[in-house]
Design a protein around this motif. Structure first.
Motif, PDB file in Angstrom:
ATOM      1  N   ARG A 113      50.729  36.248  53.988  1.00  0.00           N
ATOM      2  CA  ARG A 113      50.136  35.421  52.938  1.00  0.00           C
ATOM      3  C   ARG A 113      50.644  35.900  51.586  1.00  0.00           C
ATOM      4  NH1 ARG A 113      46.103  39.377  53.529  1.00  0.00           N
ATOM      5  NH2 ARG A 113      45.211  39.979  51.555  1.00  0.00           N
ATOM      6  N   ALA A 114      50.599  35.043  50.607  1.00  0.00           N
ATOM      7  CA  ALA A 114      51.182  35.358  49.305  1.00  0.00           C
ATOM      8  C   ALA A 114      50.197  36.012  48.341  1.00  0.00           C
ATOM      9  CB  ALA A 114      51.728  34.079  48.682  1.00  0.00           C
ATOM     10  N   ALA A 115      48.965  36.262  48.744  1.00  0.00           N
ATOM     11  CA  ALA A 115      47.974  36.824  47.833  1.00  0.00           C
ATOM     12  C   ALA A 115      48.420  38.195  47.325  1.00  0.00           C
ATOM     13  CB  ALA A 115      46.625  36.938  48.532  1.00  0.00           C
ATOM     14  N   GLY A 147      40.749  56.883  56.552  1.00  0.00           N
ATOM     15  CA  GLY A 147      40.395  55.907  55.536  1.00  0.00           C
ATOM     16  C   GLY A 147      39.899  56.613  54.287  1.00  0.00           C
ATOM     17  N   TRP A 148      39.706  55.833  53.224  1.00  0.00           N
ATOM     18  CA  TRP A 148      39.150  56.408  52.005  1.00  0.00           C
ATOM     19  C   TRP A 148      38.268  55.404  51.298  1.00  0.00           C
ATOM     20  CZ3 TRP A 148      41.265  56.730  46.591  1.00  0.00           C
ATOM     21  CH2 TRP A 148      42.167  55.713  46.284  1.00  0.00           C
ATOM     22  N   ALA A 149      37.386  55.915  50.460  1.00  0.00           N
ATOM     23  CA  ALA A 149      36.451  55.093  49.701  1.00  0.00           C
ATOM     24  C   ALA A 149      36.403  55.617  48.276  1.00  0.00           C
ATOM     25  CB  ALA A 149      35.065  55.143  50.326  1.00  0.00           C
ATOM     26  N   GLY A 150      36.158  54.713  47.350  1.00  0.00           N
ATOM     27  CA  GLY A 150      36.097  55.129  45.959  1.00  0.00           C
ATOM     28  C   GLY A 150      35.943  53.952  45.017  1.00  0.00           C
ATOM     29  N   VAL A 151      36.498  54.083  43.810  1.00  0.00           N
ATOM     30  CA  VAL A 151      36.362  53.075  42.765  1.00  0.00           C
ATOM     31  C   VAL A 151      37.712  52.880  42.074  1.00  0.00           C
ATOM     32  CG1 VAL A 151      35.261  52.541  40.549  1.00  0.00           C
ATOM     33  CG2 VAL A 151      33.958  53.661  42.332  1.00  0.00           C
ATOM     34  N   PHE A 152      38.107  51.622  41.869  1.00  0.00           N
ATOM     35  CA  PHE A 152      39.240  51.288  41.013  1.00  0.00           C
ATOM     36  C   PHE A 152      38.683  50.889  39.663  1.00  0.00           C
ATOM     37  CE2 PHE A 152      41.723  50.527  44.926  1.00  0.00           C
ATOM     38  CZ  PHE A 152      42.813  51.311  44.601  1.00  0.00           C
ATOM     39  N   GLN A 153      39.184  51.504  38.589  1.00  0.00           N
ATOM     40  CA  GLN A 153      38.735  51.156  37.244  1.00  0.00           C
ATOM     41  C   GLN A 153      39.200  49.756  36.855  1.00  0.00           C
ATOM     42  OE1 GLN A 153      36.575  52.983  35.523  1.00  0.00           O
ATOM     43  NE2 GLN A 153      36.560  54.345  37.281  1.00  0.00           N
ATOM     44  N   GLN A 154      40.395  49.360  37.325  1.00  0.00           N
ATOM     45  CA  GLN A 154      40.919  48.012  37.077  1.00  0.00           C
ATOM     46  C   GLN A 154      41.396  47.467  38.413  1.00  0.00           C
ATOM     47  OE1 GLN A 154      44.112  48.541  34.325  1.00  0.00           O
ATOM     48  NE2 GLN A 154      42.807  49.338  32.715  1.00  0.00           N
ATOM     49  N   TYR A 155      40.934  46.292  38.756  1.00  0.00           N
ATOM     50  CA  TYR A 155      41.301  45.686  40.029  1.00  0.00           C
ATOM     51  C   TYR A 155      41.509  44.195  39.825  1.00  0.00           C
ATOM     52  CZ  TYR A 155      40.988  44.092  44.860  1.00  0.00           C
ATOM     53  OH  TYR A 155      41.247  43.514  46.072  1.00  0.00           O
ATOM     54  N   GLY A 156      42.489  43.634  40.502  1.00  0.00           N
ATOM     55  CA  GLY A 156      42.735  42.200  40.441  1.00  0.00           C
ATOM     56  C   GLY A 156      43.163  41.668  41.791  1.00  0.00           C
ATOM     57  N   PHE A 157      42.659  40.502  42.146  1.00  0.00           N
ATOM     58  CA  PHE A 157      43.037  39.826  43.396  1.00  0.00           C
ATOM     59  C   PHE A 157      43.448  38.420  42.992  1.00  0.00           C
ATOM     60  CE2 PHE A 157      41.376  37.998  47.636  1.00  0.00           C
ATOM     61  CZ  PHE A 157      42.641  38.065  48.195  1.00  0.00           C
ATOM     62  N   TYR A 158      44.718  38.066  43.235  1.00  0.00           N
ATOM     63  CA  TYR A 158      45.289  36.808  42.754  1.00  0.00           C
ATOM     64  C   TYR A 158      45.802  35.979  43.929  1.00  0.00           C
ATOM     65  CZ  TYR A 158      45.268  39.788  38.667  1.00  0.00           C
ATOM     66  OH  TYR A 158      44.881  40.645  37.676  1.00  0.00           O
ATOM     67  N   SER A 159      45.853  34.660  43.737  1.00  0.00           N
ATOM     68  CA  SER A 159      46.284  33.760  44.805  1.00  0.00           C
ATOM     69  C   SER A 159      47.744  33.956  45.178  1.00  0.00           C
ATOM     70  CB  SER A 159      46.034  32.311  44.420  1.00  0.00           C
ATOM     71  OG  SER A 159      46.774  31.989  43.260  1.00  0.00           O
ATOM     72  N   SER A 160      48.608  34.309  44.205  1.00  0.00           N
ATOM     73  CA  SER A 160      50.020  34.565  44.496  1.00  0.00           C
ATOM     74  C   SER A 160      50.592  35.420  43.375  1.00  0.00           C
ATOM     75  CB  SER A 160      50.803  33.260  44.618  1.00  0.00           C
ATOM     76  OG  SER A 160      51.012  32.685  43.359  1.00  0.00           O
ATOM     77  N   PRO A 161      51.728  36.091  43.620  1.00  0.00           N
ATOM     78  CA  PRO A 161      52.336  36.909  42.566  1.00  0.00           C
ATOM     79  C   PRO A 161      52.827  36.083  41.382  1.00  0.00           C
ATOM     80  CG  PRO A 161      53.268  37.446  44.708  1.00  0.00           C
ATOM     81  CD  PRO A 161      52.398  36.250  44.896  1.00  0.00           C
ATOM     82  N   GLU A 162      53.229  34.846  41.604  1.00  0.00           N
ATOM     83  CA  GLU A 162      53.794  34.022  40.541  1.00  0.00           C
ATOM     84  C   GLU A 162      52.734  33.275  39.737  1.00  0.00           C
ATOM     85  OE1 GLU A 162      57.010  34.072  39.772  1.00  0.00           O
ATOM     86  OE2 GLU A 162      57.310  35.518  41.374  1.00  0.00           O
ATOM     87  N   LYS A 163      51.780  32.646  40.402  1.00  0.00           N
ATOM     88  CA  LYS A 163      50.812  31.775  39.719  1.00  0.00           C
ATOM     89  C   LYS A 163      49.658  32.535  39.095  1.00  0.00           C
ATOM     90  CE  LYS A 163      51.954  27.813  42.524  1.00  0.00           C
ATOM     91  NZ  LYS A 163      51.539  26.895  43.542  1.00  0.00           N
ATOM     92  N   VAL A 166      43.266  33.729  39.419  1.00  0.00           N
ATOM     93  CA  VAL A 166      42.373  34.872  39.603  1.00  0.00           C
ATOM     94  C   VAL A 166      41.309  34.570  40.649  1.00  0.00           C
ATOM     95  CG1 VAL A 166      40.702  36.369  38.471  1.00  0.00           C
ATOM     96  CG2 VAL A 166      42.724  35.608  37.227  1.00  0.00           C
ATOM     97  N   ARG A 167      41.247  35.395  41.679  1.00  0.00           N
ATOM     98  CA  ARG A 167      40.156  35.327  42.659  1.00  0.00           C
ATOM     99  C   ARG A 167      39.085  36.368  42.338  1.00  0.00           C
ATOM    100  NH1 ARG A 167      42.984  34.717  48.586  1.00  0.00           N
ATOM    101  NH2 ARG A 167      44.160  32.840  48.147  1.00  0.00           N
TER     102      ARG A 167
END
Length: 188
Positions: A113-115, A147-163, A166-167
């Protein structure tokens, strides 16, 4: 407080003066297969059942396909520090590891998938377990999962690398699989 710090520091440095140390250097073949992720780990035995480890992973590459929206990448900059408990003897048999891990950044897209998922300044802790096979006096083969668990200070999930639709964006707590390893280990 200073006295407690000095006692702790002395406790960590004392094993460095022992004559029966075993140092290891290893690399994980499955990380290399994950789009060329450069990785290494250095270990030091501190007793019959415990060893310390420090390592990291680095992958700066992007792979383009025929479809411009199907960029494939597994970028990351990761460092960790941890301890392993060996049930039988250090550098052989079953082990359980705990580590503190810092991921400066990651950016990956799925193969199917392109996400796009991106994160910066992730920190947390991880657990893993595995088995080490002794091949010879200086070489071991190690298999593990973790596995690991923690916190990302900045996180982004996007529909594709080009477009970049923002999800999800912002700070994010996570629990991720982190390690699937088949490593070649050199024992000094």
């Amino acid at each position: 407080m200073k006295r407690l710090f000095l006692i702790g520091l002395l406790g960590l440095l004392l094993p460095l003066t022992c004559a029966a140390q075993k140092w290891t250097v290893q690399t994980n073949f499955l990380d290399w297969a994950a789009l060329g992720t450069v990785n290494a780990e250095v270990g030091m035995s501190v007793s019959q059942h415990f060893s310390l480890m420090v390592g990291g992973r680095y992958n700066p590459w992007d792979f383009h396909t025929h479809n411009p929206e199907a960029l494939v990448q597994n970028r990351q900059e990761t460092a960790y520090l941890g301890v392993r408990y060996w049930t039988w003897y250090v550098n052989s048999g079953f082990w359980l590891a705990a580590k503190a891990q810092y991921m400066h950044s990651f950016s990956n897209t799925g193969i199917w998938r392109a996400a796009l998922k991106e994160g910066k300044n992730g920190f947390g802790g991880g657990l893993s377990l595995g088995y080490t096979f002794m091949l010879s006096k200086h070489f071991n083969l190690e298999a593990g999962i973790g596995g690991w668990a923690g916190v990302f200070q900045q996180y982004g999930f996007y529909s594709s690398p080009e477009k970049r639709f923002v999800r999800e964006e912002g700070r994010k707590a996570f629990v991720y699989p982190d390690q699937l390893s088949l490593s070649l280990v050199y024992v000094f």
